[in-house]
Structures are given as structure tokens and as C-alpha cells.
Enzyme design. Structure first.
Site, PDB file in Angstrom:
ATOM      1  CE1 TYR A  61     -12.773   8.106   1.325  1.00  0.00           C
ATOM      2  CE2 TYR A  61     -13.109   5.872   2.105  1.00  0.00           C
ATOM      3  CZ  TYR A  61     -12.300   6.973   1.981  1.00  0.00           C
ATOM      4  OH  TYR A  61     -11.033   6.959   2.496  1.00  0.00           O
ATOM      5  CG  HIS A 123     -11.460  12.007   5.616  1.00  0.00           C
ATOM      6  ND1 HIS A 123     -12.523  11.529   4.881  1.00  0.00           N
ATOM      7  CD2 HIS A 123     -10.364  11.460   5.048  1.00  0.00           C
ATOM      8  CE1 HIS A 123     -12.079  10.733   3.912  1.00  0.00           C
ATOM      9  NE2 HIS A 123     -10.780  10.690   3.997  1.00  0.00           N
ATOM     10  CB  ILE A 245      -6.948   0.217   3.980  1.00  0.00           C
ATOM     11  CG1 ILE A 245      -6.307   1.620   3.911  1.00  0.00           C
ATOM     12  CG2 ILE A 245      -7.287  -0.148   5.416  1.00  0.00           C
ATOM     13  CD1 ILE A 245      -7.257   2.737   4.291  1.00  0.00           C
ATOM     14  CE  LYS A 247     -11.292   1.573  -5.670  1.00  0.00           C
ATOM     15  NZ  LYS A 247     -11.323   2.797  -6.495  1.00  0.00           N
ATOM     16  CB  SER A 248      -8.924  -4.746  -5.342  1.00  0.00           C
ATOM     17  OG  SER A 248      -9.244  -5.362  -6.582  1.00  0.00           O
ATOM     18  CB  VAL A 249     -13.981  -3.117  -7.491  1.00  0.00           C
ATOM     19  CG1 VAL A 249     -13.987  -1.734  -6.859  1.00  0.00           C
ATOM     20  CG2 VAL A 249     -13.375  -3.075  -8.892  1.00  0.00           C
ATOM     21  NE  ARG A 253      -5.030  -7.723  -8.975  1.00  0.00           N
ATOM     22  CZ  ARG A 253      -4.956  -6.825  -9.953  1.00  0.00           C
ATOM     23  NH1 ARG A 253      -4.802  -5.537  -9.654  1.00  0.00           N
ATOM     24  NH2 ARG A 253      -5.022  -7.196 -11.213  1.00  0.00           N
ATOM     25  CG  ASN A 257      -4.535  -6.587  -2.945  1.00  0.00           C
ATOM     26  OD1 ASN A 257      -3.563  -6.843  -3.642  1.00  0.00           O
ATOM     27  ND2 ASN A 257      -5.429  -5.679  -3.283  1.00  0.00           N
TER      28      ASN A 257
END
Length: 292
Positions: A61, A123, A245, A247-249, A253, A257
Site C-alpha cells: 500500500y 499478501h 476491515i 475502508k473509509s477516509v 463514516r 462502520n
């Protein structure tokens, strides 16, 4: 800023999942795929403030340094506070192999500013360039040294899990796979359960596509409970015993979640979401993909 258990508003509501190695992982974590390194620091800090105790990252990432800065700023890299956090990272596929994995881990743990990570994962299985057996040997050494607590894999299908077991005599504690209502991977989930492997879902809402699944089914269920479509899908995962897991920035939110424990789906609602399973994944094929 130093985080304490008391300051993390909602974290007491999140359940822990017991793993086969005796460790316990918070069932809800924050994913940080496709978040820039610079942006990762405030995103993770917001999540920690909201009550997240589980952050899921990866070398691929490109934002481990950003995660490390957030953990350091929050005072969660050392001491008693460190034990409150679950930090996952993953090995780059191009760095699989015994010696390469050990070198990679040294770099990664430095970027994260940690003495140990809670879970280290392969991964992708890369069956076209299989090195998971020798990689696992390095992972085992890191665990024996106390630098990793739990060993896991991502995107492994039953045939990959069986091959890893033949070569190492071990099953991973966790298999992180693409999993959402329209791509449920029932064969892989059943195999994992049979062998004591916890299932962790990434893209738990199919990158948002499943919010509109079932010709409005998710929206109708959300309306019945006064929650969002995202919360309906994430609650479905929770009731399945799946680690998630999302995802939110966005801070609001992120809090949404995490707020999944004040309602429950009815049996018929849960069964209706089960019925959305389909033949199309949102992400990559483990038989051909490598996250180099």
C-alpha cells in the site's frame, strides 16, 4: 496525543475473535488500501479517536510510514497502550522467500515504529511463482523471536492452503479474502472453518457496489432498522463471525462502520442477504495476480 481505553468511545462494543494460536483480534478494523502515505496519518488518527483498535496495512500500500506516524503520535507504539492495538501488515509478493522476507520485515517494522506486529501476512499466493513455504519458514522465525504474534495469509484458496500445510505442517491463523454479499466464496470459507482458520473480509461491501444489491433489498432492510446500507452489510458479516476491515477516509463514516452492535438482522433478512451470492468478484484473481 495519547490514546487511552477510556478515550476510545466505542471500542468496548467491538467483539474480539479468538484465533487458533490463542490470540484475539478485534472483529472490526480499518483498511487503508489506496490511501496515500501523507493522508494515512490523519485517517488513522481519526479512526483511533473513534475507537478502532485494529488497523490493517501492507507494504504494497506504500503507507506504512504514515501508519507508524499515527501510532507514534497517539502513543500506541510502546508500553501498556501498545497492547490495546492490533496492527497487521503484509509482505510484498516480490519479497517472498526466506531471506528476502526477513529483510523486508526489518524495513517494515521500522516504518511502523513498532517492536512487533500483531499479524504478518503473505499478501497473495502467487501459484505461478510459489514461494510460500520458504516464506512461511521466515515468518515462523519472526514469531519465535516475538516480533510477530500471529501468522496469516491473504487470498489463499483451499488448494493454496493445502499446499502450504503440506510444505510447513501448519495452517495460518487467518485467511483474508475478498468477501461480500455478491461474492461469498463459500467453499473457501467452509474449508477455513473446517481447519480452524479465521476468515477476514476485505472489500466487505464490494467497494460500495453491494450497497445497491438485490434491487433495493439492502436499502429496504436499512430502512427497517434505521441504519445505513453499509451498516446492514457489515452487520451481516458480523453475524457470520467474519473479521472485517472496511475502508473509509472520512471520520463520520469510520464511526458509522464501527457502530454495528446496536441492532441485529432478522433471520429472514440475513437469509435474504445470503441469497445475493453471485459469480463475479470485484477484485483480482488469486490464481493470476501479484501485488508486487
Amino acid at each position: 496525543m495519547t490514546m487511552t481505553l477510556e478515550s476510545k468511545g466505542q471500542n468496548s462494543a467491538v467483539l474480539d475473535i479468538a484465533l487458533s494460536d490463542g490470540n484475539h483480534i478485534p472483529q472490526v478494523g480499518l483498511g487503508i488500501l489506496r490511501v496515500s502515505d501523507e493522508e494515512t496519518t490523519p485517517v488513522v488518527l481519526n479512526a483511533l479517536e473513534a475507537g478502532y483498535r485494529h488497523i490493517d496495512g501492507a507494504a504494497g500500500y506504500g503507507n506504512e510510514a504514515g501508519m507508524g506516524r499515527a501510532l507514534a503520535e497517539a502513543g500506541l507504539t510502546r508500553g501498556d497502550a501498545r497492547g490495546c492495538m492490533w496492527v497487521t501488515t503484509k509482505l510484498r509478493d516480490s519479497e517472498q522467500g526466506h531471506d528476502a522476507a526477513l529483510r523486508a520485515f526489518d524495513r517494515q517494522i521500522g516504518l511502523l515504529q513498532l517492536d512487533y506486529v500483531d499479524m504478518y501476512m503473505i499478501h497473495w499466493p502467487t501459484p505461478f511463482d510459489w514461494r510460500s513455504g520458504e516464506t512461511w519458514t521466515a515468518f515462523r522465525e519472526l514469531k519465535e523471536q516475538g516480533r510477530v504474534r500471529t501468522l496469516g495469509v491473504c487470498n489463499f484458496l483451499p488448494e493454496h492452503l493445502e499446499r502450504l500445510h503440506r510444505e510447513t505442517g501448519e495452517w495460518p491463523a487467518v485467511d483474508q479474502i475478498e468477501l461480500h454479499p455478491t461474492w461469498q466464496q463459500r467453499d473457501t470459507v467452509a474449508f477455513c472453518r473446517e481447519h480452524g482458520i479465521a476468515v477476514e473480509a476485505y472489500s466487505p461491501m464490494a467497494r460500495g457496489a453491494d450497497l445497491q444489491a438485490g434491487h433495493g433489498l439492502i436499502s429496504r432492510i436499512a430502512g427497517e432498522h434505521g441504519v445505513s446500507e453499509a451498516q446492514v452489510i457489515l452487520r451481516w458479516h458480523i453475524e457470520n463471525g467474519t473479521i472485517i476491515i472496511p475502508k473509509s477516509v472520512h471520520a463520520d463514516r469510520q464511526r458509522e462502520n464501527l457502530d454495528l452492535f446496536g441492532f441485529a438482522l432478522t433471520q429472514s433478512e440475513h437469509a435474504a442477504i445470503d441469497g445475493l451470492d453471485g459469480p463475479v468478484r470485484a477484485g483480482h484473481d488469486p490464481q493470476t495476480f501479484s501485488y508486487a
